[in-house]
Design a protein around this motif. Structure first.
Motif: not given
Length: 129
Positions: A19-23, A27-38, A46-54
């Motif tokens: 829960f601390e990770i997902l709080r 961090r949720r955006s980073v987790c979403r990105y890394v779970s979707r990338t292959e 890459e992560l900054v772009d993705y997280v900043a957009e959201r």
């Protein structure tokens, strides 16, 4: 990658770590990105772009939202707070010198399952008996 905070303690402690990770939304955006990338390695940019957009905390300057300021803020927070924390939990391996992140999808899946399990226990009316 180490699971320093994950493998110690009871199931409650492990669920709390998940829960601390997902709080945090970043961090949720980073987790979403890394779970979707292959790819096994992503860059911090890459992560900054993705997280900043959201990011919902865009900075207003003279009544206008300034995406450059918001992006710099996200970049700083990822570098100094969120990526090191995700590294501590063993979800990623963050190399700040190379600005690369090695992804551990299995560790992320484990944390997500713990969180789901804790929520399921809360929803189970028989769990208190």
């Amino acid at each position: 990658m180490t699971n320093r905070n994950v493998d110690r303690g009871s199931g409650v402690t492990r669920a709390n770590a998940s829960f601390e990770i997902l709080r945090d939304p970043h961090r949720r955006s980073v987790c979403r990105y890394v779970s979707r990338t292959e790819t096994p390695i992503v860059t911090r940019a890459e992560l900054v772009d993705y997280v900043a957009e959201r990011a919902s905390d865009a900075v207003e300057t003279d009544g206008e939202t300034d995406p450059r300021v918001a992006r710099r803020r996200v970049a700083t927070q990822l570098r100094h707070v969120h990526l090191p924390k995700l590294d501590d939990f063993g979800i990623v391996e963050y190399d700040p010198d190379r600005e690369t992140i090695s992804v551990d999808r299995e560790a992320l899946a484990t944390h997500l399952e713990r969180a789901r399990g804790a929520i399921a226990d809360l929803q189970d009316p028989l769990s208190e008996q």
